[in-house]
Design an enzyme around this catalytic site. Sequence first.
Site, short mmCIF file in Angstrom:
data_model
loop_
_atom_site.label_atom_id
_atom_site.label_comp_id
_atom_site.label_asym_id
_atom_site.label_seq_id
_atom_site.Cartn_x
_atom_site.Cartn_y
_atom_site.Cartn_z
N GLY A 1 4.84 2.84 11.05
CA GLY A 1 4.12 4.11 11.09
C GLY A 1 3.71 4.45 12.50
O GLY A 1 4.34 4.02 13.47
N SER A 2 2.61 5.20 12.60
CA SER A 2 2.20 5.72 13.90
C SER A 2 1.52 4.65 14.74
O SER A 2 1.01 3.65 14.22
CB SER A 2 1.22 6.87 13.68
OG SER A 2 0.06 6.38 13.03
N CYS B 1 11.81 7.33 14.22
CA CYS B 1 11.15 6.52 15.25
C CYS B 1 12.07 6.35 16.45
O CYS B 1 11.63 6.01 17.53
CB CYS B 1 10.78 5.17 14.68
SG CYS B 1 12.17 4.39 13.86
N GLU C 1 5.11 9.36 22.43
CA GLU C 1 5.96 9.94 21.38
C GLU C 1 5.30 11.21 20.83
O GLU C 1 4.10 11.21 20.54
CB GLU C 1 6.11 8.94 20.22
CG GLU C 1 6.91 9.49 19.06
CD GLU C 1 6.75 8.68 17.76
OE1 GLU C 1 5.60 8.39 17.38
OE2 GLU C 1 7.77 8.39 17.13
N LYS D 1 0.89 -1.16 0.00
CA LYS D 1 0.00 0.00 0.00
C LYS D 1 0.94 1.22 0.00
O LYS D 1 1.66 1.45 0.98
CB LYS D 1 -0.89 -0.06 1.24
CG LYS D 1 -1.33 1.25 1.85
CD LYS D 1 -2.36 1.99 1.03
CE LYS D 1 -2.92 3.19 1.77
NZ LYS D 1 -1.95 4.16 2.26
N GLU E 1 5.66 -1.87 13.50
CA GLU E 1 6.73 -1.15 14.19
C GLU E 1 6.21 0.28 14.30
O GLU E 1 5.94 0.92 13.29
CB GLU E 1 8.02 -1.16 13.38
CG GLU E 1 8.59 -2.54 13.15
CD GLU E 1 9.13 -3.20 14.40
OE1 GLU E 1 9.51 -2.49 15.34
OE2 GLU E 1 9.14 -4.44 14.45
N GLY F 1 -2.24 4.45 13.61
CA GLY F 1 -2.44 3.68 12.38
C GLY F 1 -2.15 2.20 12.60
O GLY F 1 -2.92 1.33 12.18
N GLY F 2 -1.04 1.93 13.28
CA GLY F 2 -0.64 0.54 13.50
C GLY F 2 -1.67 -0.19 14.34
O GLY F 2 -2.05 -1.33 14.03
P1 NAP Z 1 1.01 6.62 9.63
O1 NAP Z 1 0.23 7.86 9.50
O2 NAP Z 1 0.58 5.64 10.66
O3 NAP Z 1 1.01 5.95 8.16
C1 NAP Z 1 1.64 4.71 7.84
C2 NAP Z 1 0.80 3.98 6.78
O4 NAP Z 1 -0.35 3.42 7.39
C3 NAP Z 1 0.26 4.85 5.64
O5 NAP Z 1 0.24 4.10 4.44
C4 NAP Z 1 -1.13 5.17 6.11
O6 NAP Z 1 -1.98 5.47 5.03
C5 NAP Z 1 -1.55 3.86 6.77
N1 NAP Z 1 -2.55 4.06 7.81
C6 NAP Z 1 -2.44 4.89 8.89
N2 NAP Z 1 -3.54 4.80 9.66
C7 NAP Z 1 -4.35 3.87 9.07
C8 NAP Z 1 -5.63 3.33 9.41
N3 NAP Z 1 -6.29 3.71 10.50
N4 NAP Z 1 -6.17 2.43 8.57
C9 NAP Z 1 -5.52 2.06 7.44
N5 NAP Z 1 -4.32 2.53 7.07
C10 NAP Z 1 -3.73 3.43 7.88
O7 NAP Z 1 2.54 6.94 9.98
P2 NAP Z 1 3.50 8.02 9.29
O8 NAP Z 1 3.05 9.36 9.69
O9 NAP Z 1 3.66 7.70 7.88
O10 NAP Z 1 4.92 7.74 9.97
C11 NAP Z 1 5.38 8.40 11.12
C12 NAP Z 1 5.32 7.46 12.32
O11 NAP Z 1 6.00 6.27 12.00
C13 NAP Z 1 6.00 7.99 13.57
O12 NAP Z 1 5.19 7.75 14.69
C14 NAP Z 1 7.27 7.16 13.68
O13 NAP Z 1 7.77 7.01 14.97
C15 NAP Z 1 6.83 5.88 13.08
N6 NAP Z 1 7.96 5.14 12.55
C16 NAP Z 1 8.29 3.95 13.12
C17 NAP Z 1 9.40 3.25 12.66
C18 NAP Z 1 9.80 1.95 13.28
O14 NAP Z 1 10.60 1.25 12.70
N7 NAP Z 1 9.33 1.60 14.42
C19 NAP Z 1 10.15 3.74 11.60
C20 NAP Z 1 9.77 4.95 11.02
C21 NAP Z 1 8.65 5.62 11.51
P3 NAP Z 1 -2.98 6.72 5.13
O15 NAP Z 1 -2.12 7.91 5.28
O16 NAP Z 1 -3.73 6.61 3.85
O17 NAP Z 1 -3.83 6.50 6.33
#
Ligand code: NAP
Length: 532
Positions: A241-242, A302, A395, A184, A265, A245-246
């Site tokens: 991701g967040s 992250c 965070e 995706k 993650e 979302g996760g």
């Molecule tokens: P995000 O908003 O959670 O988005 C990640 C993916 O998930 C996107 O494709 C998003 O698509 C999808 N998504 C999010 N919420 C969803 C839901 N409710 N239902 C279905 N799909 C959903 O995260 P981000 O803003 O891209 O990334 C920043 C975050 O990632 C930070 O919190 C950071 O700490 C974390 N991160 C973690 C790591 C790790 O390895 N642990 C590494 C890098 C970043 P849509 O936008 O279309 O919803």
Amino acid sequence: MNLTGQQLIGYRESAKSDETFPAFDPCNGAGLETFFYEATEKEIGEAVELAESVFSDFRDLSAEARADFLEAICEETMALGDKLLERATAETGHPLARCEMERNRIIQQAHLFSELIREGSWADARIDLGDANRQPMPKPDVRSMMQPIGPIAVFGASNFPIAISVLGADTISAFAAGCPVIVKAHPAHPGTCELAARAILGAAKRCNMPEGIFSMIHGRSTEVGSCLVQHPGIMAAAFTGSLAGGRALMDVAAARPVPIPFYAEMGSVNPIFVLPGALTQKKEQIAAGFVTSLTMGVGQFCTNPGLVAGIGSDDWDNFSELVAKKVSEFAPSTMLHAGIHEAYTKGIELRNNSAVLELIGKSSASPNPDACEAAAYVFQTSRQGIMSDPTLLDELFGPVSTLVNCEGVDDMVAVAEKLDGSLSASVHGTEEDLIDFHPLLSVLQRKAGRLIFNGYPVGIEVCHSIHHGGPYPAASHSFFTSIGTRCIERFVRPVCYQDWPDSQLPLELQNANPRDVWRLVDGARSNSALKV
Ligand code: NAP
């Protein structure tokens, strides 16, 4: 190569929806080349069903063929040249050099996986030889090894448009295991995703891979991701991701009639504990290293250190002043997209209004909100303060951290106990400090996936031993990593063969050991052929 914004379903393009969305440059809000089509349920189904139909063919390919495919992906990625880097820069505001560093990382990672599967021991082949004469019952011949599980859904994060996106470890480790992948695309960098997807498809064609081992769908609505995870043909999902979302997608995966593993993650606080001996010896160095780790990439990692704890003293006061001064020198910079900028701005407002936090330093220059710019901030509080408001331990994605003044070892241990699971925890200390603060270390061992000594959390080594995960909410399953070769373990499961004819066993389990892999034979490591 022009972008089309369509779904890439195997080698076919598809644009069935009337709904499209643009890509933006966060520095100025300008629209970028092409509009992207929201995937329909039918298109998602087509991608998954195609992946299911070719799973057995892909699984049965030799490890050599899959390793060649991974190397071809590297070549096709490099052949995109600066176009990939320029598009990633335009969509994220990351400097070109940062995008190049991300590309280097995925190339190194793909080579690591191709070496891993060529060598073959990762599959953990085990053999317990049978004994027809055993009393009172004959012993069966039992053999097992890891086998791929089927089509995998992959979600990348916005902050690593190349390294943790279409070409990231999730996709590459799934291919290495023998699993088809449906990505995706991230709506904050859809053009970068399309270019990367075309590199994978180019490599797949060159290597005569079955059509359907890779597809990519677009979507800005959360329904697209949910629909993908709910499809019965998906066998596992990997998400970076967040937490919001996760967690939402993890619940979707668990609520399916047949639940699947959902490897998320997510965000993390990555605490740093500065112990007294180290503080006395090198406070300037630690303060400088910490602020670099805090502000690098505009704090959008992250592994960003969101909390630093130390024991109240003159040294600690000096350290706090040094940190505040360094933070004031950080020039406000553009964040990844308007959504992340808005969440950061709101989070800072809440912290500024908190009764228990004192603002001790911030960027001296003012940020330009029209360019999604973020300033750096550092707050200070006591152990009681941080523990009185649990939201302060969440965070906040961006260049902000809180210094926590503790009164002694017990106070520090109490702060550590209060923390949620984290990707990392860092300790600055002397070896004597480590003895004096042993109770702290034993708490951190329970709380974090990676323990760092006299270092900083940002910057992860991609290698065999790395663990990038941690107890919830850092990750959905603390056992698994999303970086390093161990992440292949998420997409396989053990399959056991009892009394199976030798010629029908996977090569790794056959008596002659034709792949020359290390195996566990009757409890001992061996790479010899078996004389049975
Ligand atoms: P995000 O908003 O959670 O988005 C990640 C993916 O998930 C996107 O494709 C998003 O698509 C999808 N998504 C999010 N919420 C969803 C839901 N409710 N239902 C279905 N799909 C959903 O995260 P981000 O803003 O891209 O990334 C920043 C975050 O990632 C930070 O919190 C950071 O700490 C974390 N991160 C973690 C790591 C790790 O390895 N642990 C590494 C890098 C970043 P849509 O936008 O279309 O919803």
